[in-house]
Design a protein around this motif. Structure first.
Motif, PDB file in Angstrom:
ATOM      1  N   ARG A  61       0.841  -1.201   0.000  1.00 15.08           N
ATOM      2  CA  ARG A  61       0.000   0.000   0.000  1.00 15.08           C
ATOM      3  C   ARG A  61       0.880   1.257   0.000  1.00 15.08           C
ATOM      4  NH1 ARG A  61      -2.234  -0.337   4.782  1.00 15.08           N
ATOM      5  NH2 ARG A  61      -0.950   1.358   5.540  1.00 15.08           N
TER       6      ARG A  61
ATOM      7  N   ARG B 115      -1.670  -8.573  -8.580  1.00 15.65           N
ATOM      8  CA  ARG B 115      -2.175  -7.620  -9.577  1.00 15.65           C
ATOM      9  C   ARG B 115      -3.488  -6.995  -9.097  1.00 15.65           C
ATOM     10  NH1 ARG B 115      -4.133  -8.962 -15.507  1.00 15.65           N
ATOM     11  NH2 ARG B 115      -5.239 -10.458 -14.239  1.00 15.65           N
ATOM     12  N   SER B 116      -4.383  -7.843  -8.596  1.00 13.93           N
ATOM     13  CA  SER B 116      -5.669  -7.274  -8.190  1.00 13.93           C
ATOM     14  C   SER B 116      -5.534  -6.483  -6.888  1.00 13.93           C
ATOM     15  CB  SER B 116      -6.748  -8.351  -8.090  1.00 13.93           C
ATOM     16  OG  SER B 116      -6.298  -9.376  -7.270  1.00 13.93           O
ATOM     17  N   THR B 117      -4.625  -6.891  -6.018  1.00 16.10           N
ATOM     18  CA  THR B 117      -4.449  -6.176  -4.751  1.00 16.10           C
ATOM     19  C   THR B 117      -3.860  -4.791  -4.963  1.00 16.10           C
ATOM     20  OG1 THR B 117      -4.012  -8.278  -3.688  1.00 16.10           O
ATOM     21  CG2 THR B 117      -3.347  -6.335  -2.466  1.00 16.10           C
ATOM     22  N   THR B 118      -2.883  -4.698  -5.860  1.00 14.34           N
ATOM     23  CA  THR B 118      -2.182  -3.412  -6.023  1.00 14.34           C
ATOM     24  C   THR B 118      -2.740  -2.581  -7.170  1.00 14.34           C
ATOM     25  OG1 THR B 118      -0.568  -4.372  -7.560  1.00 14.34           O
ATOM     26  CG2 THR B 118       0.001  -4.408  -5.201  1.00 14.34           C
ATOM     27  N   GLY B 119      -3.409  -3.230  -8.120  1.00 15.18           N
ATOM     28  CA  GLY B 119      -3.850  -2.526  -9.323  1.00 15.18           C
ATOM     29  C   GLY B 119      -2.694  -2.194 -10.253  1.00 15.18           C
ATOM     30  N   LEU B 120      -1.528  -2.800  -9.992  1.00 19.03           N
ATOM     31  CA  LEU B 120      -0.341  -2.509 -10.812  1.00 19.03           C
ATOM     32  C   LEU B 120       0.010  -3.715 -11.685  1.00 19.03           C
ATOM     33  CD1 LEU B 120       2.011  -0.913  -8.109  1.00 19.03           C
ATOM     34  CD2 LEU B 120       0.679   0.280  -9.863  1.00 19.03           C
TER      35      LEU B 120
ATOM     36  N   VAL C 129       2.255   1.792  -3.503  1.00 16.98           N
ATOM     37  CA  VAL C 129       1.238   2.299  -4.443  1.00 16.98           C
ATOM     38  C   VAL C 129       0.986   3.783  -4.161  1.00 16.98           C
ATOM     39  CG1 VAL C 129      -1.186   2.126  -5.141  1.00 16.98           C
ATOM     40  CG2 VAL C 129       0.156   0.042  -4.792  1.00 16.98           C
TER      41      VAL C 129
ATOM     42  N   ASP D  83      -1.818 -13.182  -9.863  1.00 21.08           N
ATOM     43  CA  ASP D  83      -3.132 -12.566 -10.027  1.00 21.08           C
ATOM     44  C   ASP D  83      -3.532 -11.813  -8.758  1.00 21.08           C
ATOM     45  OD1 ASP D  83      -5.403 -12.069 -11.605  1.00 21.08           O
ATOM     46  OD2 ASP D  83      -6.526 -13.462 -10.334  1.00 21.08           O
ATOM     47  N   TRP D  84      -3.238 -12.425  -7.608  1.00 27.01           N
ATOM     48  CA  TRP D  84      -3.559 -11.786  -6.315  1.00 27.01           C
ATOM     49  C   TRP D  84      -2.833 -10.441  -6.203  1.00 27.01           C
ATOM     50  CZ3 TRP D  84      -0.341 -10.537  -2.132  1.00 27.01           C
ATOM     51  CH2 TRP D  84      -1.020 -10.112  -0.989  1.00 27.01           C
TER      52      TRP D  84
END
Ligand SMILES: Cc1cc2nc3c(=O)[nH]c(=O)nc-3n(C[C@H](O)[C@H](O)[C@H](O)COP(=O)(O)O)c2cc1C
Length: 352
Positions: A142, A212-217, A145, A209-210
């Motif tokens: 977090r 990518r979806s957690t960070t949006g990066l 990001v 995938d986790w």
């Protein structure tokens, strides 16, 4: 001394200037150090087949990395303990990389906060390892990001840390001399004592995938040496795979990245970007890696040796490497990075 020779002498200068345990920490490889020692010469297994009769009046060494242009085809790989080499540590490297309009990958073990790093204006990605309890990684991610990291690099070659031996007669190692405040400042206090904070032994494609979806990066998977693993990473949503053996610091006996790269490029087949590091010490190494299909090349120890002289040292080194790269591009008749493809003849790269 000529500029080219100065790059070659950086390691020796660092040996003279750094406290012995710090020098050893940077230089060492896992176990008997075979993979680390083999890396710098390994790019020469691929002779260049230069073009002539080509216009190289204007040469552009830039590459497009995850959709954005970088002015140079090389960036800085994530490395721990930069502040043990120079008090300015990550900030010095970040300023030098920003001046070169390049890209820096910041280790999760960094000794500089992501927020401070971001003030340099550098384009940067965050590197992470995932712990057994994945949720413990969230605060650090977090912070990255929020501070503006462009991508997350998941290092996948470290289920356990490869054993390294000390050559110090008293057995002094880096951790005996380094102030703990010089590293891991982006973790929550008490992280290392939390149950589940040990490195994950069960890392799998689902983690990509986790992340990518957690960070949006976009996720870059670092530490891939085989085409089949590269395909699994891309199938799982990786935007890029990074061919690396961790500078020989994990599995001693691992294949050189110069040998592994063509198979990974063939297996990925343009579905994602492919990056590489390992033993890159000259512009000729950079161009050879690009010729083998790498979309970007990363430097581990080279900027660390240069960091002995702070931001100035890193700036000089990046500028010399750029000059060498430009000269090599001209001598190979390549005006752009795509023109380098085909300068090296690879027989039958099958993706392994
Ligand atoms: C001192 C040192 C610390 C490193 N720390 C990290 C790290 O925190 N995370 C990581 O993914 N790789 C780490 N690496 C590996 C580098 O990112 C890179 O893969 C390697 O250094 C490339 O090889 P080269 O040093 O021959 O250029 C480290 C390497 C060195 C030398």
């Amino acid at each position: 001394m000529t500029p080219d020779r100065r790059l070659a002498g950086l390691e020796d200068r660092a040996r003279l200037r750094l406290p012995a345990p710090v020098f050893e920490y940077v230089a060492q490889g896992a176990r008997d150090g075979h993979t680390t020692a083999a890396a710098p010469g390994s790019w020469r297994q691929w002779p260049l087949h230069p073009h002539v009769l080509r216009d190289v009046t204007r040469v552009d060494p830039g590459t497009v990395v995850l959709g954005r242009t970088t002015a140079v085809p090389f960036g800085v790989a994530p490395t721990t303990l930069q502040r043990a080499i120079h008090p300015d540590g990550e900030l010095a490297i970040a300023r030098a990389v920003a001046a070169a309009d390049g890209l820096m990958v910041v280790s999760s073990n960094a000794g500089t906060t992501f927020a401070d790093l971001a003030t340099t204006g550098v384009r940067w990605w965050v590197q992470c390892y995932l712990p057994a309890d994945r949720t413990l990684a969230l605060p650090l991610l977090r912070r990255a990001v929020e501070a503006g990291a462009d991508a997350v690099v998941l290092t996948v070659d470290t289920p356990v840390v490869g054993t390294k031996y000390s050559t110090d007669p008293q057995g002094t190692v880096i951790w005996d001399v380094v102030d703990p405040s010089m590293l891991r400042v982006n973790f929550d206090p008490g992280y290392d004592d939390a149950p589940g904070s040990e490195k994950a032994l069960d890392l799998g494609p689902h983690d990509i995938d986790w992340l990518r979806s957690t960070t949006g990066l976009p996720v870059v998977v670092k530490g891939v040496l085989r085409g089949d693993d590269a395909v699994r990473a891309v199938d799982a949503g990786a935007s890029a795979v990074w061919v690396s053996n961790h500078g020989g610091r994990q599995l001693d006996g691992a294949v050189s990245t110069a040998s592994a790269l063509p198979g990974v490029v063939a297996a990925v087949h343009g579905r994602a970007q492919v990056y590489v590091d390992g033993g890159i010490r000259t512009g000729i190494d950079v161009v050879t890696a690009l010729a083998l299909g790498a979309d970007h090349v990363f430097l581990g120890r080279l900027p660390l040796w240069a960091l002995v002289d702070g931001e100035h040292g890193v700036r000089e080194t990046l500028s010399e490497l750029r000059d060498q790269t430009l000269e090599t591009l001209r001598l190979t008749g390549a005006a752009t990075v795509p023109d380098t493809r085909g300068l090296v003849v690879v027989e039958g790269a099958k993706g392994l």
